[in-house]
Design an enzyme around this catalytic site. Sequence first.
Site, PDB file in Angstrom:
ATOM      1  N   TYR A 179       0.781  -1.320   0.125  1.00 40.67           N
ATOM      2  CA  TYR A 179       0.066   0.048   0.020  1.00 40.67           C
ATOM      3  C   TYR A 179       0.920   1.285   0.002  1.00 40.67           C
ATOM      4  O   TYR A 179       1.998   1.175   0.509  1.00 40.67           O
ATOM      5  CB  TYR A 179      -0.858   0.037   1.185  1.00 40.67           C
ATOM      6  CG  TYR A 179      -0.263   0.286   2.607  1.00 40.67           C
ATOM      7  CD1 TYR A 179      -0.381   1.710   2.841  1.00 40.67           C
ATOM      8  CD2 TYR A 179       0.024  -0.552   3.518  1.00 40.67           C
ATOM      9  CE1 TYR A 179       0.268   1.986   4.305  1.00 40.67           C
ATOM     10  CE2 TYR A 179       0.811  -0.069   4.495  1.00 40.67           C
ATOM     11  CZ  TYR A 179       0.678   0.925   4.934  1.00 40.67           C
ATOM     12  OH  TYR A 179       1.230   1.223   6.247  1.00 40.67           O
ATOM     13  N   CYS A 180       0.220   2.186  -0.408  1.00 39.06           N
ATOM     14  CA  CYS A 180       0.658   3.645  -0.331  1.00 39.06           C
ATOM     15  C   CYS A 180      -0.192   4.774   0.081  1.00 39.06           C
ATOM     16  O   CYS A 180      -0.998   4.217   0.924  1.00 39.06           O
ATOM     17  CB  CYS A 180       1.451   3.931  -1.758  1.00 39.06           C
ATOM     18  SG  CYS A 180       0.159   3.907  -3.094  1.00 39.06           S
TER      19      CYS A 180
END
Length: 142
Positions: free
Chosen positions: A88-89
Amino acid sequence: MTRTLAFPAPAPADAVAYFGAELGFEVDPDDLARDLDAGRTAGYVVVETRAPEAFAAVHIPGAVNLPYRDMTPDSTAHLDRDLVYVCYCESSNCNAATKGALKLAELGFKVKRLSGGITSWMAAGYPVNTTDQAAGGIRCAC
């Protein structure tokens, strides 16, 4: 003709193949949060793919920081190839999770991406580890 139906819907078998594949590539925040809350963490690792300062400011509890820019055969040699790495970011406006998932896949790891990143996670009210550094808001930092 309506804009909605300008392109015909696919045959059901094609839709099953497409949407089944899509679910193989992504997990949504609710499913991940429920698993983490229930202690169901076997088989996967949550990976923050942004820069270390972004991870330090705010991250999903239990996540590890593997910035996509630093992923190499040497930097990932310690990772368990039997696990799935859920990358994820910041959000869907940031592609660090996609770049991280791509690099890990190129290195032979199984991957998924968390839909919407930390922004969607927090918008849904799920817990985060945070510092005062996060007061300025979440940023891409990839």
